[in-house]
Structure formats: C-alpha cells, structure tokens
Design a protein around this motif. Structure first.
Motif, PDB file in Angstrom:
ATOM      1  N   VAL A  12       0.862  -1.175   0.000  1.00 52.50           N
ATOM      2  CA  VAL A  12       0.000   0.000   0.000  1.00 52.50           C
ATOM      3  C   VAL A  12       0.899   1.226   0.000  1.00 52.50           C
ATOM      4  N   LEU A  17      -3.079   4.741   0.349  1.00 53.57           N
ATOM      5  CA  LEU A  17      -3.617   4.805   1.708  1.00 53.57           C
ATOM      6  C   LEU A  17      -4.474   6.052   1.885  1.00 53.57           C
ATOM      7  N   TYR A  32      -1.946  -2.386   6.012  1.00 55.20           N
ATOM      8  CA  TYR A  32      -0.994  -1.659   5.179  1.00 55.20           C
ATOM      9  C   TYR A  32       0.420  -2.207   5.286  1.00 55.20           C
ATOM     10  N   THR A  59       4.748   5.175   3.733  1.00 53.05           N
ATOM     11  CA  THR A  59       3.406   4.688   4.055  1.00 53.05           C
ATOM     12  C   THR A  59       3.150   4.735   5.549  1.00 53.05           C
TER      13      THR A  59
END
Length: 109
Positions: A12, A17, A32, A59
């Motif tokens: 992700v 996200l 994630y 992320t």
C-alpha cells in the motif's frame, strides 16, 4: 471486513492509503503492512530492498499522520512470532477534518 496483503514488502503506497481513507466507509479496515514494522523500517536490519524500505517508511509516516488527524485508528494484530498485521481502521467522517489528500497537498505547499 479487512483488506489484507501478504508478505513483507509494502503493498500500500502512501497515496493509495490516503485515497482509501477518503473513500472507505467508517469501520473499514486495511492491512498496510505485514511483518515487524520497527525492524522492517531499520536500514541495517531490514531485509527490504532500499526502494521498498523507503516506500514502507513513507506509508507508515502517512498512516501515523492520518491517525494524528483523527481519520483512522492504528492497530496491530499478532500473526505469529515477530510478525504482525498493521491495520488502519477508518474513523467516522467529520466534516471539520479535511480529506487526507487535501491535507497532504496543504502540507506540501
């Protein structure tokens, strides 16, 4: 319902996200990262390639910022020894909280 990805590499991106948070219903869950985040983000012990390591850091940073903004809850689910699912759960929408994409653009200016 939890969206789950398998493996240590980040699946992700920070942008996916943010987009997911803006479109998902309250209570929606997204894994994630699957692994051991503290280890996987540490250069000298991580088994990730440098681009994957940088993507994971980005992320995780966005996930933390979204949590601080009240957009998501962050939880961990233990999957086994030294392995966790890192889960983002969408909080109820509040009109006073700007969308993740808008907030990201505002902070980049």
């Amino acid at each position: 319902m939890t969206t789950r990805f398998v493996g240590n590499a980040p699946k992700v991106s920070e942008f996916k996200l943010m987009a997911w948070v803006d479109t998902a219903a309250p209570g929606a869950r997204l894994v994630y990262h699957d692994g051991f985040l503290a280890v996987d983000m540490t250069s000298n012990v991580s088994t990730l390639r440098k681009p994957d390591l940088e993507d994971l850091r980005a992320t995780a940073s966005v996930a933390f910022r979204l949590c601080e903004l009240g957009r998501i809850h962050l939880v961990q689910e233990r999957l086994g020894p030294d392995r966790f699912a890192y889960v983002a759960i969408v909080r109820p929408h509040n009109c006073a909280v700007p969308s993740a994409a808008v907030k990201q653009l505002a902070s980049a200016a």
